[in-house]
Design an enzyme around this catalytic site. Structure first.
Site: not given
Ligand code: GRF
Length: 216
Positions: A113, A111, A149, A140
């Site tokens: 973020h 992912n 997260d 990040s």
């Protein structure tokens, strides 16, 4: 033996500028990764147009058609399994995934973020950075684990925050950096240089520090 490219599915909900960066990057490296599908939970998301332009199949799994998160995630799982996906790349996919789904893909799902994690998990990160008077902000890339997260950070990119910044200006500055770092991380994973071991990101056999590779 010649290795076949890693099969990647990119999950989106909107614009897809990170998706575009990844498509462009692997256009020149087809032996490393193949983007085999773009999956959106939102019909009409602009990222689907980008997929079409790149001749990558776009699939809509509309969350509004499912009554529970479990049902949605089950449909997503079935699609990914059918496609024989090796890596799931979340790129602006605005849905929380259930713990079971995340565990199934642990170590195989990334992912991006828009904050310097662990700062500002969740939404409205640019506003939070401005409200806090931060002098720097950033993005990040991390492995996805059940904590929202909260998975191990692989790389961060920092940008300055200027006094008169609006959230739009700051977001654009961060997103420019996102487009540099995300394809690189996907490349590391697909080249088998990056793995997750015991909840840590490991690159070329070295455990990365908490703020990831680019920490300075
Ligand atoms: C990015 O800022 C990303 O960090 C966040 O959602 C945004 C997606 O932008 N998760 P795009 O759809 O890739 O343009």
């Amino acid at each position: 033996m010649i290795n076949s490219p890693t099969s990647v599915a990119v999950l989106i909900s909107g614009n897809g500028s990170n998706l575009q960066a990844i498509l462009d990057y692997f256009n020149d490296k087809p032996d490393v990764a193949k983007i085999i599908a773009v999956i959106s939970n939102v019909d009409g998301a602009y990222g689907l147009t980008r997929a079409q332009q790149a001749k990558v199949p776009g699939i809509v799994i509309d969350h509004k058609a499912f009554s529970t998160r479990q049902d949605y995630d089950q449909a997503l799982l079935e699609t990914l399994t059918e496609l024989q996906v090796d890596l799931v790349v979340l790129a602006g996919f605005m849905r929380i995934l259930s713990e079971d789904f995340v565990k199934t893909w642990e170590g195989k799902m990334l992912n991006i973020h828009p904050s310097l994690l662990p700062k500002y998990k969740g939404l409205h990160t640019h506003q939070k950075a401005l409200d806090a008077g931060d002098k720097e902000h950033g993005a990040s890339v991390h492995f996805v684990t059940p904590e929202l997260d909260g998975g191990p950070v692989i790389i961060q990119s920092k940008v300055p925050v200027f006094e008169d910044d609006t959230t739009t200006e700051l977001a654009e500055r961060v997103q420019q950096q996102e487009r540099n770092i995300y394809p690189l991380v996907v490349d590391w994973f697909c080249s088998k240089r990056l793995v997750m071991v015991n909840n840590k990101a490991v690159l070329d056999g070295n455990e990365l520090p908490e703020s990831g590779y680019a920490a300075d």
